[in-house]
Design a protein around this motif. Structure first.
Motif, PDB file in Angstrom:
ATOM      1  N   THR A 139      40.672  18.008  68.627  1.00 49.20           N
ATOM      2  CA  THR A 139      39.585  18.361  67.710  1.00 49.20           C
ATOM      3  C   THR A 139      38.244  17.902  68.268  1.00 49.20           C
ATOM      4  O   THR A 139      38.183  17.081  69.183  1.00 49.20           O
ATOM      5  CB  THR A 139      39.783  17.645  66.348  1.00 49.20           C
ATOM      6  OG1 THR A 139      39.876  16.233  66.588  1.00 49.20           O
ATOM      7  CG2 THR A 139      41.018  18.120  65.634  1.00 49.20           C
ATOM      8  N   GLU A 140      37.190  18.411  67.655  1.00 51.11           N
ATOM      9  CA  GLU A 140      35.847  17.860  67.830  1.00 51.11           C
ATOM     10  C   GLU A 140      35.524  17.189  66.514  1.00 51.11           C
ATOM     11  O   GLU A 140      35.747  17.768  65.443  1.00 51.11           O
ATOM     12  CB  GLU A 140      34.824  18.948  68.156  1.00 51.11           C
ATOM     13  CG  GLU A 140      33.442  18.374  68.381  1.00 51.11           C
ATOM     14  CD  GLU A 140      32.430  19.396  68.888  1.00 51.11           C
ATOM     15  OE1 GLU A 140      31.269  19.026  69.062  1.00 51.11           O
ATOM     16  OE2 GLU A 140      32.811  20.567  69.096  1.00 51.11           O
ATOM     17  N   ASP A 155      37.452   6.617  73.502  1.00 55.81           N
ATOM     18  CA  ASP A 155      37.844   6.639  74.918  1.00 55.81           C
ATOM     19  C   ASP A 155      37.646   5.275  75.579  1.00 55.81           C
ATOM     20  O   ASP A 155      37.136   5.174  76.693  1.00 55.81           O
ATOM     21  CB  ASP A 155      37.066   7.731  75.649  1.00 55.81           C
ATOM     22  CG  ASP A 155      37.761   8.202  76.921  1.00 55.81           C
ATOM     23  OD1 ASP A 155      38.990   7.983  77.051  1.00 55.81           O
ATOM     24  OD2 ASP A 155      37.072   8.762  77.784  1.00 55.81           O
ATOM     25  N   GLY A 156      38.023   4.199  74.858  1.00 59.18           N
ATOM     26  CA  GLY A 156      37.992   2.853  75.422  1.00 59.18           C
ATOM     27  C   GLY A 156      36.712   2.074  75.237  1.00 59.18           C
ATOM     28  O   GLY A 156      36.644   0.896  75.587  1.00 59.18           O
ATOM     29  N   THR A 157      35.673   2.686  74.682  1.00 57.19           N
ATOM     30  CA  THR A 157      34.397   1.993  74.479  1.00 57.19           C
ATOM     31  C   THR A 157      34.125   1.826  72.990  1.00 57.19           C
ATOM     32  O   THR A 157      34.135   2.820  72.240  1.00 57.19           O
ATOM     33  CB  THR A 157      33.235   2.780  75.126  1.00 57.19           C
ATOM     34  OG1 THR A 157      33.503   2.943  76.521  1.00 57.19           O
ATOM     35  CG2 THR A 157      31.913   2.067  74.933  1.00 57.19           C
ATOM     36  N   TRP A 158      33.881   0.576  72.557  1.00 48.92           N
ATOM     37  CA  TRP A 158      33.585   0.294  71.152  1.00 48.92           C
ATOM     38  C   TRP A 158      32.101   0.508  70.863  1.00 48.92           C
ATOM     39  O   TRP A 158      31.244   0.175  71.685  1.00 48.92           O
ATOM     40  CB  TRP A 158      33.960  -1.140  70.780  1.00 48.92           C
ATOM     41  CG  TRP A 158      35.419  -1.299  70.523  1.00 48.92           C
ATOM     42  CD1 TRP A 158      36.364  -1.752  71.405  1.00 48.92           C
ATOM     43  CD2 TRP A 158      36.104  -0.975  69.318  1.00 48.92           C
ATOM     44  NE1 TRP A 158      37.599  -1.740  70.807  1.00 48.92           N
ATOM     45  CE2 TRP A 158      37.481  -1.269  69.526  1.00 48.92           C
ATOM     46  CE3 TRP A 158      35.713  -0.459  68.083  1.00 48.92           C
ATOM     47  CZ2 TRP A 158      38.443  -1.073  68.542  1.00 48.92           C
ATOM     48  CZ3 TRP A 158      36.677  -0.267  67.102  1.00 48.92           C
ATOM     49  CH2 TRP A 158      38.015  -0.576  67.335  1.00 48.92           C
ATOM     50  N   ALA A 170      35.004  14.658  71.289  1.00 46.38           N
ATOM     51  CA  ALA A 170      35.955  15.774  71.300  1.00 46.38           C
ATOM     52  C   ALA A 170      37.139  15.432  72.200  1.00 46.38           C
ATOM     53  O   ALA A 170      36.944  15.049  73.357  1.00 46.38           O
ATOM     54  CB  ALA A 170      35.284  17.055  71.790  1.00 46.38           C
ATOM     55  N   GLY A 171      38.344  15.550  71.639  1.00 47.43           N
ATOM     56  CA  GLY A 171      39.564  15.397  72.409  1.00 47.43           C
ATOM     57  C   GLY A 171      39.718  14.066  73.115  1.00 47.43           C
ATOM     58  O   GLY A 171      40.297  14.012  74.198  1.00 47.43           O
ATOM     59  N   ILE A 187      30.708   9.937  56.336  1.00 44.23           N
ATOM     60  CA  ILE A 187      30.940  11.372  56.158  1.00 44.23           C
ATOM     61  C   ILE A 187      31.466  11.857  57.499  1.00 44.23           C
ATOM     62  O   ILE A 187      30.806  11.705  58.533  1.00 44.23           O
ATOM     63  CB  ILE A 187      29.648  12.128  55.765  1.00 44.23           C
ATOM     64  CG1 ILE A 187      29.051  11.550  54.479  1.00 44.23           C
ATOM     65  CG2 ILE A 187      29.935  13.624  55.635  1.00 44.23           C
ATOM     66  CD1 ILE A 187      29.972  11.568  53.268  1.00 44.23           C
ATOM     67  N   TRP A 188      32.686  12.420  57.485  1.00 38.56           N
ATOM     68  CA  TRP A 188      33.399  12.750  58.715  1.00 38.56           C
ATOM     69  C   TRP A 188      33.643  14.254  58.754  1.00 38.56           C
ATOM     70  O   TRP A 188      34.125  14.824  57.792  1.00 38.56           O
ATOM     71  CB  TRP A 188      34.732  12.004  58.715  1.00 38.56           C
ATOM     72  CG  TRP A 188      35.362  11.782  60.056  1.00 38.56           C
ATOM     73  CD1 TRP A 188      35.878  12.727  60.879  1.00 38.56           C
ATOM     74  CD2 TRP A 188      35.589  10.527  60.697  1.00 38.56           C
ATOM     75  NE1 TRP A 188      36.416  12.138  62.001  1.00 38.56           N
ATOM     76  CE2 TRP A 188      36.242  10.780  61.915  1.00 38.56           C
ATOM     77  CE3 TRP A 188      35.303   9.206  60.361  1.00 38.56           C
ATOM     78  CZ2 TRP A 188      36.624   9.784  62.801  1.00 38.56           C
ATOM     79  CZ3 TRP A 188      35.670   8.212  61.246  1.00 38.56           C
ATOM     80  CH2 TRP A 188      36.327   8.495  62.443  1.00 38.56           C
ATOM     81  N   VAL A 189      33.318  14.890  59.867  1.00 34.71           N
ATOM     82  CA  VAL A 189      33.540  16.335  60.041  1.00 34.71           C
ATOM     83  C   VAL A 189      34.523  16.529  61.184  1.00 34.71           C
ATOM     84  O   VAL A 189      34.382  15.911  62.244  1.00 34.71           O
ATOM     85  CB  VAL A 189      32.206  17.058  60.342  1.00 34.71           C
ATOM     86  CG1 VAL A 189      32.443  18.550  60.567  1.00 34.71           C
ATOM     87  CG2 VAL A 189      31.213  16.837  59.210  1.00 34.71           C
ATOM     88  N   VAL A 190      35.544  17.351  60.944  1.00 32.53           N
ATOM     89  CA  VAL A 190      36.602  17.584  61.928  1.00 32.53           C
ATOM     90  C   VAL A 190      36.783  19.082  62.122  1.00 32.53           C
ATOM     91  O   VAL A 190      36.899  19.832  61.159  1.00 32.53           O
ATOM     92  CB  VAL A 190      37.939  16.958  61.460  1.00 32.53           C
ATOM     93  CG1 VAL A 190      39.012  17.150  62.522  1.00 32.53           C
ATOM     94  CG2 VAL A 190      37.782  15.490  61.110  1.00 32.53           C
ATOM     95  N   SER A 191      36.806  19.521  63.392  1.00 32.07           N
ATOM     96  CA  SER A 191      36.999  20.920  63.711  1.00 32.07           C
ATOM     97  C   SER A 191      38.002  21.064  64.844  1.00 32.07           C
ATOM     98  O   SER A 191      37.814  20.455  65.893  1.00 32.07           O
ATOM     99  CB  SER A 191      35.674  21.547  64.127  1.00 32.07           C
ATOM    100  OG  SER A 191      35.872  22.887  64.514  1.00 32.07           O
TER     101      SER A 191
END
Length: 195
Positions: A139-140, A155-158, A170-171, A187-191
């Protein structure tokens, strides 16, 4: 409410339920045949449910909730009092809840349904709540911190975010936590939609 009006409301609710079931199946990349096998039902029955021609029983809905890994409550609360708002507007008091306070995360669906190319959620993270194991979805995703302090590892970075900050990825694998003493609201948007 008159009998024809009640019947019309029931039919509208069934259409929204059908659309949600179809959207869940598609976002999980499952075929009608795979769903039918997992539910112990015929392909024709699943097809009829997705087209709003058959209404699943409560037992069927429980089985679907387990299969799709969603709360049973997701299949309810399609009631919208104003006909012209159906599928368009979600009133604050009529949001569908997608979690429990036991998990430390309660999400409310801000989108009118699970169809479309994205979903929008109001996510409330309890103080100290965290996703310990990284999630990876095709997803994005993007988010906007409305209140509190929110930390997200992408991806490993806080990244430590506060009110008014936002993010997008994304992904990539991600984890989150609320290090604060008050709830964090994002507020979270998922596509595409994942619920």
């Amino acid at each position: 409410m008159t009998e024809p009006a009640a019947q019309s409301d029931a039919q509208t609710g069934e259409r929204f339920l059908a659309a949600d079931i179809r959207a869940l199946r598609k976002t999980r990349g499952l075929t009608l045949t795979e769903i039918a096998l997992k539910l112990g039902r015929s392909v024709g029955w699943v097809s009829q449910v997705e087209r709003g021609l058959s209404v699943p029983s409560l037992g069927d809905l429980r089985a679907m909730a387990d299969l799709f890994d969603v709360p049973l409550s997701l299949f309810f609360s399609h009631d919208v009092p104003e006909e012209n708002e159906r599928g368009v507007v979600v009133r604050a008091g009529r949001r569908r809840s997608l979690g429990t306070s036991d998990s430390g995360l309660v999400e409310e669906l801000l989108s009118p349904d699970l169809g479309g190319s994205f979903e929008m959620l109001r996510s409330e993270f309890a103080p100290g709540a965290e996703l310990k194991k990284a999630a990876l979805r095709p997803t994005e995703e993007a988010g906007y911190v409305v209140a509190g302090t929110f930390e997200i590892e992408i991806d490993g970075t806080w990244h430590r975010l506060g009110e008014g900050d936002s993010f997008r990825f994304a992904g990539k694998p991600f984890r989150w936590k609320n290090p604060g003493t008050v709830p964090a609201v994002v507020i979270w948007v998922v596509s595409p939609p994942v619920y």
